[in-house]
Design an enzyme around this catalytic site. Structure first.
Site, PDB file in Angstrom:
ATOM      1  N   ASP A  82      34.821  37.932 -16.756  1.00 51.20           N
ATOM      2  CA  ASP A  82      35.526  37.526 -15.844  1.00 51.20           C
ATOM      3  C   ASP A  82      36.696  36.735 -16.390  1.00 51.20           C
ATOM      4  O   ASP A  82      36.739  36.372 -17.616  1.00 51.20           O
ATOM      5  CB  ASP A  82      34.543  36.536 -14.764  1.00 51.20           C
ATOM      6  CG  ASP A  82      35.104  35.845 -13.882  1.00 51.20           C
ATOM      7  OD1 ASP A  82      36.106  36.159 -13.218  1.00 51.20           O
ATOM      8  OD2 ASP A  82      34.757  34.426 -14.053  1.00 51.20           O
ATOM      9  N   ASP A  84      38.591  33.551 -14.725  1.00 47.98           N
ATOM     10  CA  ASP A  84      38.627  32.070 -14.107  1.00 47.98           C
ATOM     11  C   ASP A  84      37.411  31.414 -14.700  1.00 47.98           C
ATOM     12  O   ASP A  84      36.509  31.869 -13.909  1.00 47.98           O
ATOM     13  CB  ASP A  84      38.991  31.931 -12.655  1.00 47.98           C
ATOM     14  CG  ASP A  84      40.537  32.486 -12.420  1.00 47.98           C
ATOM     15  OD1 ASP A  84      41.154  31.848 -11.584  1.00 47.98           O
ATOM     16  OD2 ASP A  84      40.928  33.794 -12.923  1.00 47.98           O
TER      17      ASP A  84
END
Length: 292
Positions: A82, A84
Protein backbone atom coordinates in the site's frame (compact mmCIF):
# COMPACT_ATOMS: atom_id res chain seq x y z
CA UNK A 1 10.31 -25.25 12.14
CA UNK A 2 9.09 -21.74 13.03
CA UNK A 3 10.89 -18.49 13.75
CA UNK A 4 9.85 -15.77 16.18
CA UNK A 5 11.67 -12.52 15.45
CA UNK A 6 11.80 -9.96 18.25
CA UNK A 7 12.42 -6.41 17.00
CA UNK A 8 12.77 -3.84 19.77
CA UNK A 9 12.22 -0.16 19.15
CA UNK A 10 14.86 0.48 21.82
CA UNK A 11 16.58 -2.57 23.33
CA UNK A 12 16.08 -6.12 24.61
CA UNK A 13 17.89 -7.62 27.55
CA UNK A 14 19.45 -11.04 27.00
CA UNK A 15 18.03 -12.28 30.30
CA UNK A 16 14.50 -11.39 29.16
CA UNK A 17 14.91 -13.45 26.00
CA UNK A 18 16.29 -16.36 28.02
CA UNK A 19 13.34 -16.17 30.42
CA UNK A 20 10.83 -16.06 27.55
CA UNK A 21 12.52 -18.99 25.82
CA UNK A 22 12.31 -21.01 29.03
CA UNK A 23 8.57 -20.34 29.20
CA UNK A 24 8.13 -21.27 25.53
CA UNK A 25 10.19 -24.43 25.57
CA UNK A 26 7.69 -26.83 27.12
CA UNK A 27 4.89 -25.65 24.83
CA UNK A 28 6.72 -25.04 21.58
CA UNK A 29 9.94 -27.02 21.64
CA UNK A 30 12.51 -24.24 21.33
CA UNK A 31 15.68 -25.38 19.58
CA UNK A 32 17.79 -22.22 19.90
CA UNK A 33 17.82 -18.44 19.84
CA UNK A 34 20.39 -16.06 18.40
CA UNK A 35 21.01 -12.35 18.07
CA UNK A 36 20.34 -10.78 14.69
CA UNK A 37 21.35 -7.35 15.94
CA UNK A 38 22.76 -7.59 19.44
CA UNK A 39 20.62 -5.92 22.07
CA UNK A 40 17.78 -5.16 19.69
CA UNK A 41 16.77 -7.97 17.29
CA UNK A 42 16.71 -11.70 18.02
CA UNK A 43 15.44 -14.88 16.34
CA UNK A 44 13.95 -17.73 18.37
CA UNK A 45 13.65 -21.07 16.56
CA UNK A 46 10.98 -23.52 17.70
CA UNK A 47 9.23 -26.63 16.46
CA UNK A 48 5.50 -26.34 16.99
CA UNK A 49 2.37 -24.43 17.97
CA UNK A 50 3.08 -20.82 16.90
CA UNK A 51 -0.16 -19.69 18.57
CA UNK A 52 1.33 -20.55 21.95
CA UNK A 53 4.54 -18.75 21.04
CA UNK A 54 2.72 -15.55 20.20
CA UNK A 55 0.73 -15.74 23.41
CA UNK A 56 3.91 -16.05 25.44
CA UNK A 57 6.07 -13.51 23.64
CA UNK A 58 3.80 -10.62 22.69
CA UNK A 59 2.92 -9.58 26.27
CA UNK A 60 6.47 -10.21 27.51
CA UNK A 61 8.40 -7.44 25.76
CA UNK A 62 7.73 -3.71 25.92
CA UNK A 63 7.84 -1.69 22.66
CA UNK A 64 8.90 -4.77 20.74
CA UNK A 65 7.34 -6.17 17.58
CA UNK A 66 7.02 -9.96 17.45
CA UNK A 67 6.87 -11.65 14.04
CA UNK A 68 6.15 -15.38 13.95
CA UNK A 69 6.35 -17.35 10.71
CA UNK A 70 7.46 -20.68 9.21
CA UNK A 71 11.20 -20.92 8.62
CA UNK A 72 10.61 -22.01 5.02
CA UNK A 73 10.36 -19.26 2.38
CA UNK A 74 11.46 -16.66 4.91
CA UNK A 75 13.04 -14.35 2.35
CA UNK A 76 10.36 -13.13 -0.03
CA UNK A 77 10.44 -12.87 -3.82
CA UNK A 78 7.46 -10.52 -4.18
CA UNK A 79 6.35 -7.46 -2.21
CA UNK A 80 2.93 -5.87 -2.71
CA UNK A 81 2.59 -2.63 -0.75
CA UNK A 82 0.00 0.00 0.00
CA UNK A 83 1.12 3.63 -0.31
CA UNK A 84 -0.73 6.11 1.92
CA UNK A 85 0.26 5.79 5.59
CA UNK A 86 2.42 2.81 4.63
CA UNK A 87 5.10 3.87 2.14
CA UNK A 88 4.45 7.55 2.82
CA UNK A 89 3.50 9.28 6.06
CA UNK A 90 0.23 10.90 4.93
CA UNK A 91 -3.10 10.21 3.25
CA UNK A 92 -2.74 12.12 -0.01
CA UNK A 93 -6.43 12.83 -0.50
CA UNK A 94 -6.62 14.41 2.96
CA UNK A 95 -3.63 16.63 2.27
CA UNK A 96 -4.96 17.57 -1.16
CA UNK A 97 -8.26 18.49 0.47
CA UNK A 98 -6.39 20.91 2.70
CA UNK A 99 -5.58 23.00 -0.38
CA UNK A 100 -9.31 23.13 -1.05
CA UNK A 101 -10.02 24.13 2.55
CA UNK A 102 -12.01 20.98 3.36
CA UNK A 103 -9.51 18.65 5.02
CA UNK A 104 -11.53 17.91 8.19
CA UNK A 105 -14.57 16.93 6.13
CA UNK A 106 -12.62 14.56 3.89
CA UNK A 107 -10.25 13.20 6.54
CA UNK A 108 -13.18 11.94 8.61
CA UNK A 109 -14.46 9.91 5.65
CA UNK A 110 -10.95 8.59 4.94
CA UNK A 111 -10.54 7.42 8.52
CA UNK A 112 -13.89 5.64 8.49
CA UNK A 113 -13.11 3.97 5.15
CA UNK A 114 -9.72 2.77 6.40
CA UNK A 115 -11.39 1.33 9.50
CA UNK A 116 -13.71 -0.65 7.21
CA UNK A 117 -16.84 1.26 8.19
CA UNK A 118 -17.59 2.50 4.65
CA UNK A 119 -17.52 0.98 1.17
CA UNK A 120 -14.16 2.07 -0.23
CA UNK A 121 -15.27 2.86 -3.80
CA UNK A 122 -18.28 4.89 -2.70
CA UNK A 123 -16.23 6.74 -0.12
CA UNK A 124 -13.56 7.56 -2.71
CA UNK A 125 -16.13 8.87 -5.19
CA UNK A 126 -17.70 11.02 -2.50
CA UNK A 127 -14.39 12.51 -1.41
CA UNK A 128 -13.12 13.18 -4.93
CA UNK A 129 -16.42 14.87 -5.81
CA UNK A 130 -15.71 17.43 -3.09
CA UNK A 131 -12.44 18.33 -4.85
CA UNK A 132 -14.18 19.42 -8.03
CA UNK A 133 -12.69 22.68 -9.32
CA UNK A 134 -9.42 22.43 -7.39
CA UNK A 135 -6.49 23.63 -9.48
CA UNK A 136 -4.30 20.87 -10.89
CA UNK A 137 -1.25 22.75 -9.59
CA UNK A 138 -2.31 21.81 -6.06
CA UNK A 139 -1.22 18.23 -6.76
CA UNK A 140 2.42 19.22 -7.28
CA UNK A 141 2.30 21.57 -4.29
CA UNK A 142 1.00 18.70 -2.17
CA UNK A 143 3.78 16.42 -3.41
CA UNK A 144 6.43 19.02 -2.68
CA UNK A 145 5.11 20.22 0.66
CA UNK A 146 3.27 17.33 2.31
CA UNK A 147 4.26 13.92 0.94
CA UNK A 148 7.14 12.40 2.90
CA UNK A 149 8.56 8.89 2.53
CA UNK A 150 7.95 6.58 5.47
CA UNK A 151 11.13 5.90 7.48
CA UNK A 152 12.77 2.72 6.22
CA UNK A 153 10.72 2.59 3.01
CA UNK A 154 13.55 3.22 0.57
CA UNK A 155 15.91 0.83 2.35
CA UNK A 156 13.23 -1.88 2.28
CA UNK A 157 12.49 -1.53 -1.43
CA UNK A 158 16.07 -1.05 -2.58
CA UNK A 159 17.29 -4.03 -0.54
CA UNK A 160 14.57 -6.37 -1.77
CA UNK A 161 15.17 -5.29 -5.37
CA UNK A 162 18.91 -5.83 -5.03
CA UNK A 163 18.21 -9.38 -3.86
CA UNK A 164 15.99 -10.14 -6.85
CA UNK A 165 12.51 -9.55 -5.46
CA UNK A 166 9.73 -7.91 -7.48
CA UNK A 167 8.11 -4.90 -5.82
CA UNK A 168 4.67 -3.52 -6.70
CA UNK A 169 2.98 -0.44 -5.23
CA UNK A 170 -0.83 -0.74 -5.33
CA UNK A 171 -2.68 2.30 -4.01
CA UNK A 172 -6.29 3.28 -3.60
CA UNK A 173 -4.94 6.80 -3.98
CA UNK A 174 -3.90 8.52 -7.19
CA UNK A 175 -1.33 7.97 -9.93
CA UNK A 176 -0.18 11.58 -9.65
CA UNK A 177 1.20 10.65 -6.24
CA UNK A 178 1.91 6.92 -6.65
CA UNK A 179 4.06 7.30 -9.74
CA UNK A 180 6.58 9.81 -8.31
CA UNK A 181 6.59 8.04 -4.94
CA UNK A 182 7.07 4.66 -6.61
CA UNK A 183 9.94 5.96 -8.74
CA UNK A 184 11.59 7.61 -5.72
CA UNK A 185 11.46 4.38 -3.75
CA UNK A 186 12.39 2.07 -6.63
CA UNK A 187 9.22 0.02 -7.12
CA UNK A 188 9.03 -2.02 -10.32
CA UNK A 189 5.37 -1.09 -10.90
CA UNK A 190 2.83 1.38 -9.61
CA UNK A 191 -0.95 0.94 -9.77
CA UNK A 192 -3.39 3.60 -8.56
CA UNK A 193 -6.51 5.60 -9.43
CA UNK A 194 -6.38 8.28 -12.10
CA UNK A 195 -7.88 11.67 -11.30
CA UNK A 196 -9.77 13.22 -14.20
CA UNK A 197 -8.65 16.74 -15.03
CA UNK A 198 -10.00 19.25 -17.54
CA UNK A 199 -8.75 22.76 -18.27
CA UNK A 200 -6.27 22.60 -15.41
CA UNK A 201 -8.84 21.71 -12.73
CA UNK A 202 -10.06 18.52 -11.09
CA UNK A 203 -13.42 17.36 -12.42
CA UNK A 204 -14.38 15.67 -9.17
CA UNK A 205 -14.19 12.20 -10.76
CA UNK A 206 -11.75 9.30 -11.10
CA UNK A 207 -11.36 6.95 -14.01
CA UNK A 208 -13.23 3.68 -13.58
CA UNK A 209 -12.77 0.94 -12.54
CA UNK A 210 -11.53 2.11 -9.17
CA UNK A 211 -8.39 0.55 -7.69
CA UNK A 212 -9.73 -1.02 -4.51
CA UNK A 213 -9.25 -4.01 -2.22
CA UNK A 214 -10.11 -6.45 -5.00
CA UNK A 215 -7.53 -4.84 -7.29
CA UNK A 216 -4.86 -5.29 -4.64
CA UNK A 217 -5.70 -8.96 -4.16
CA UNK A 218 -5.88 -9.62 -7.91
CA UNK A 219 -2.53 -7.86 -8.42
CA UNK A 220 -0.92 -10.16 -5.86
CA UNK A 221 -2.36 -13.32 -7.40
CA UNK A 222 -1.54 -12.26 -10.96
CA UNK A 223 2.06 -11.50 -9.99
CA UNK A 224 2.41 -14.94 -8.37
CA UNK A 225 1.28 -16.55 -11.63
CA UNK A 226 3.41 -14.26 -13.79
CA UNK A 227 6.57 -14.86 -11.77
CA UNK A 228 5.87 -18.55 -11.20
CA UNK A 229 6.68 -18.33 -7.50
CA UNK A 230 5.43 -20.11 -4.42
CA UNK A 231 2.65 -18.03 -2.81
CA UNK A 232 4.48 -18.55 0.49
CA UNK A 233 7.34 -16.43 -0.89
CA UNK A 234 5.19 -13.28 -0.99
CA UNK A 235 4.79 -10.35 1.37
CA UNK A 236 1.96 -7.83 1.51
CA UNK A 237 1.96 -4.75 3.75
CA UNK A 238 -0.64 -2.10 4.44
CA UNK A 239 -2.57 -0.27 7.13
CA UNK A 240 -6.21 0.04 6.07
CA UNK A 241 -9.25 -2.17 5.56
CA UNK A 242 -8.82 -2.12 1.78
CA UNK A 243 -5.47 -3.88 2.28
CA UNK A 244 -6.96 -6.86 4.08
CA UNK A 245 -7.64 -9.14 1.07
CA UNK A 246 -4.02 -8.96 -0.12
CA UNK A 247 -2.73 -9.28 3.44
CA UNK A 248 -4.81 -12.42 3.95
CA UNK A 249 -3.66 -14.00 0.67
CA UNK A 250 0.07 -13.24 0.89
CA UNK A 251 2.56 -15.72 2.25
CA UNK A 252 3.18 -13.18 4.99
CA UNK A 253 0.68 -10.39 5.57
CA UNK A 254 1.90 -7.44 7.61
CA UNK A 255 -0.18 -4.73 9.29
CA UNK A 256 2.01 -1.64 9.50
CA UNK A 257 0.96 0.84 12.23
CA UNK A 258 -2.47 -0.26 11.13
CA UNK A 259 -6.13 0.28 11.91
CA UNK A 260 -7.49 -2.21 14.50
CA UNK A 261 -9.41 -4.28 11.95
CA UNK A 262 -6.18 -4.89 10.01
CA UNK A 263 -3.95 -5.45 13.03
CA UNK A 264 -6.39 -8.06 14.33
CA UNK A 265 -6.24 -10.17 11.15
CA UNK A 266 -2.70 -9.83 9.82
CA UNK A 267 -0.20 -12.59 10.52
CA UNK A 268 2.30 -9.96 11.68
CA UNK A 269 1.82 -6.46 13.03
CA UNK A 270 4.49 -3.77 13.20
CA UNK A 271 3.54 -1.18 15.79
CA UNK A 272 6.85 0.07 17.17
CA UNK A 273 9.43 0.03 14.37
CA UNK A 274 9.86 1.47 10.89
CA UNK A 275 9.69 -0.43 7.61
CA UNK A 276 13.17 -1.91 7.97
CA UNK A 277 11.49 -4.33 10.39
CA UNK A 278 10.33 -6.16 7.26
CA UNK A 279 13.97 -6.85 6.40
CA UNK A 280 14.65 -8.26 9.86
CA UNK A 281 11.57 -10.45 9.50
CA UNK A 282 13.02 -11.86 6.28
CA UNK A 283 16.32 -12.63 7.99
CA UNK A 284 18.27 -10.02 6.04
CA UNK A 285 20.99 -8.59 8.33
CA UNK A 286 21.69 -4.87 8.48
CA UNK A 287 25.09 -5.35 6.87
CA UNK A 288 23.34 -6.49 3.67
CA UNK A 289 20.83 -3.64 3.48
CA UNK A 290 20.95 -1.16 0.61
CA UNK A 291 20.50 2.02 2.61
CA UNK A 292 17.98 4.47 1.18
Amino acid sequence: MFIATLIAAESIAERDISDAVARMDDLCGVSEWRWVEEGRVADIYFKEDPAWADGVLSPWFDRTDVAIQPAANREKKLLIADMDSTMITVECIDELADYAGIKPQIADVTERAMRGELDFASALDARVALLEGLEEAAIQRCLDERVKLMPGAKTLIQTMRARGATTILVSGGFTRFAEPVGHALGFHRMIANRLLIEDGRLTGKVRKPIVDATTKEVTLLAAIDELGIDPAATLAVGDGANDLPMIRRAGLGVAYHAKPIVAAEAAVRIDHNDLTALLHIQGIPRGEWVEG
